[in-house]
Motif scaffolding. Structure first.
Motif, PDB file in Angstrom:
ATOM      1  N   UNK A  78       0.831  -1.206   0.000  1.00  0.00           N
ATOM      2  CA  UNK A  78       0.000   0.000   0.000  1.00  0.00           C
ATOM      3  C   UNK A  78       0.865   1.255   0.000  1.00  0.00           C
ATOM      4  N   UNK A  79       2.015   1.201   0.656  1.00  0.00           N
ATOM      5  CA  UNK A  79       2.945   2.334   0.600  1.00  0.00           C
ATOM      6  C   UNK A  79       3.435   2.559  -0.823  1.00  0.00           C
ATOM      7  N   UNK A  80       3.805   1.480  -1.506  1.00  0.00           N
ATOM      8  CA  UNK A  80       4.226   1.595  -2.905  1.00  0.00           C
ATOM      9  C   UNK A  80       3.084   2.123  -3.771  1.00  0.00           C
ATOM     10  N   UNK A  81       1.871   1.684  -3.463  1.00  0.00           N
ATOM     11  CA  UNK A  81       0.708   2.136  -4.221  1.00  0.00           C
ATOM     12  C   UNK A  81       0.521   3.639  -4.089  1.00  0.00           C
ATOM     13  N   UNK A  82       0.579   4.159  -2.867  1.00  0.00           N
ATOM     14  CA  UNK A  82       0.363   5.590  -2.653  1.00  0.00           C
ATOM     15  C   UNK A  82       1.525   6.431  -3.175  1.00  0.00           C
ATOM     16  N   UNK A  83       2.699   5.848  -3.266  1.00  0.00           N
ATOM     17  CA  UNK A  83       3.845   6.603  -3.784  1.00  0.00           C
ATOM     18  C   UNK A  83       3.827   6.683  -5.309  1.00  0.00           C
ATOM     19  N   UNK A  84       3.621   5.551  -5.956  1.00  0.00           N
ATOM     20  CA  UNK A  84       3.710   5.501  -7.413  1.00  0.00           C
ATOM     21  C   UNK A  84       2.377   5.779  -8.113  1.00  0.00           C
ATOM     22  N   UNK A  85       1.261   5.499  -7.429  1.00  0.00           N
ATOM     23  CA  UNK A  85      -0.050   5.626  -8.077  1.00  0.00           C
ATOM     24  C   UNK A  85      -1.016   6.437  -7.207  1.00  0.00           C
ATOM     25  N   UNK A  86      -0.530   7.527  -6.653  1.00  0.00           N
ATOM     26  CA  UNK A  86      -1.312   8.285  -5.684  1.00  0.00           C
ATOM     27  C   UNK A  86      -2.701   8.687  -6.173  1.00  0.00           C
ATOM     28  N   UNK A  87      -2.862   9.203  -7.411  1.00  0.00           N
ATOM     29  CA  UNK A  87      -4.195   9.666  -7.846  1.00  0.00           C
ATOM     30  C   UNK A  87      -5.259   8.568  -7.884  1.00  0.00           C
ATOM     31  N   UNK A  88      -4.836   7.309  -8.022  1.00  0.00           N
ATOM     32  CA  UNK A  88      -5.821   6.233  -8.112  1.00  0.00           C
ATOM     33  C   UNK A  88      -5.710   5.253  -6.944  1.00  0.00           C
ATOM     34  N   UNK A  89      -4.889   5.571  -5.953  1.00  0.00           N
ATOM     35  CA  UNK A  89      -4.616   4.621  -4.875  1.00  0.00           C
ATOM     36  C   UNK A  89      -5.870   4.247  -4.091  1.00  0.00           C
ATOM     37  N   UNK A  90      -6.657   5.254  -3.697  1.00  0.00           N
ATOM     38  CA  UNK A  90      -7.847   4.967  -2.902  1.00  0.00           C
ATOM     39  C   UNK A  90      -8.873   4.172  -3.700  1.00  0.00           C
ATOM     40  N   UNK A  91      -8.976   4.458  -4.979  1.00  0.00           N
ATOM     41  CA  UNK A  91      -9.915   3.698  -5.810  1.00  0.00           C
ATOM     42  C   UNK A  91      -9.496   2.236  -5.902  1.00  0.00           C
ATOM     43  N   UNK A  92      -8.195   2.001  -6.038  1.00  0.00           N
ATOM     44  CA  UNK A  92      -7.697   0.621  -6.103  1.00  0.00           C
ATOM     45  C   UNK A  92      -7.996  -0.118  -4.805  1.00  0.00           C
ATOM     46  N   UNK A  93      -7.781   0.538  -3.670  1.00  0.00           N
ATOM     47  CA  UNK A  93      -8.006  -0.115  -2.375  1.00  0.00           C
ATOM     48  C   UNK A  93      -9.491  -0.347  -2.113  1.00  0.00           C
TER      49      UNK A  93
END
Length: 244
Positions: A78-93
Motif C-alpha cells: 500500500x505504501x508503494x501504491x500511494x507513492x507511485x499511483x497516488x491519484x488512483x490509490x484509494x480507488x484501487x483499495x
C-alpha cells in the motif's frame, strides 16, 4: 499532469498505510481484550448475511500469525501504491476490497472467509501488471521487486493448503489484473525527447538552428552564453580540437 510523470513523496504515502494497518490491529486487539470472535462477520459465500463480509472481512483475522503475515505485505504494497499511483490509490483499495470480496462471495466454499489477503493479492497483481503495461523503468523495477518478494504467493491461488481461502486469493489476483487494464490509460509513457514527438518540426528546432546542414556551428551575436555551450558540439570544432 499525467499519472507517473513525477513521483513525489508526501505524508500520505506513509500515513494512509499506517492508519489502515493500525485499524486492523485495533480490531484484533478488541477481539482479544474483550473475548469477542468477529469471524462471523466475514464473507460467507452465497448467503445474504455473508455479504457484509465483503466490507468487513479485510479487518478480521483468526490469530496473531494470520494478522502478522497479512499486515506486513499490506503495509509495503500500500505504501508503494500511494507513492507511485497516488491519484488512483484509494480507488484501487476501496474497489479492490469490494470487488475481490464479492467475487469470493460468488465462488467461495460455504465457510467464513476473513483476512486482508484478498486485498494483498489485488495489490500484488495490480502493481505487477501495471508496471509491465506502463513500460516505465521505475514501474518495471517495482514489478520485478514485487515478484521477487511475493511471487511465491501465486501458488496459494490454488487449493493446495487446507484452511486458506484460495478463492479470496484468486479473486484478488483477477481483480488486480482487471484494474491494471482498466487504469491503463492513466499510465504515463516514458518522457520523449523533442525529436520523438509526433508534431516535431526540424526547421523550428531552436537547438538545430545553431548548426548548418553539415553540423557546423553557426556563430551569432544574439545569445553568446548559449553559443559557448553549443560550440563544442560543432563537427568543425571537434576536429579542430583533435587536430591541435
Amino acid at each position: 499532469m499525467k499519472q507517473h510523470e513525477h513521483f513525489k513523496f508526501s505524508p500520505g504515502v506513509i500515513a494512509y498505510p499506517v492508519f489502515f494497518v493500525l485499524t486492523i490491529w485495533l480490531v484484533f486487539w478488541f477481539e482479544v481484550r474483550f473475548g469477542y470472535n468477529l469471524s462471523k462477520y466475514g464473507v460467507y459465500p452465497q448467503t445474504l448475511k455473508g455479504l457484509r463480509g465483503v466490507v468487513l472481512s479485510p479487518f478480521l483475522h483468526g490469530d496473531i500469525e494470520h494478522i502478522y503475515h497479512n499486515t506486513i505485505p499490506l503495509f509495503v504494497l500500500s505504501t508503494a501504491l500511494f507513492y507511485f499511483y497516488r491519484p488512483i490509490a484509494w480507488r484501487v483499495i476501496l474497489f479492490g476490497i469490494l470487488i475481490s470480496g464479492f467475487l469470493t462471495w460468488c465462488i467461495g466454499r460455504p465457510s467464513y472467509h476473513i483476512g486482508a489477503s484478498g486485498l494483498i493479492y489485488v495489490l500484488v497483481s495490480f502493481t505487477f501488471f501495471k508496471g509491465v503495461f506502463a513500460k516505465h523503468y521505475r514501474l518495471i523495477a517495482l514489478s520485478l521487486l514485487v515478484i521477487f518478494l511475493y511471487g511465491s504467493m501465486i501458488w496459494y491461488t490454488f487449493p493446495i493448503k487446507e484452511g486458506i481461502s484460495w478463492e479470496g486469493h484468486l479473486s484478488g489476483l483477477i481483480t488486480g489484473l482487471v484494474f491494471a487494464l482498466f487504469f491503463r490509460k492513466e499510465i504515463a509513457k516514458p518522457k520523449k525527447y523533442a525529436w520523438e514527438q509526433e508534431n516535431y518540426n526540424e526547421e523550428n528546432d531552436p537547438f538545430l538552428q545553431h548548426f548548418d546542414e553539415n553540423g557546423n556551428f553557426i556563430e551569432t551575436k544574439e545569445e553568446p552564453e548559449i553559443e559557448e555551450e553549443l560550440k563544442p558540439l560543432s563537427i568543425r570544432y571537434i576536429f579542430k580540437e583533435n587536430k591541435d
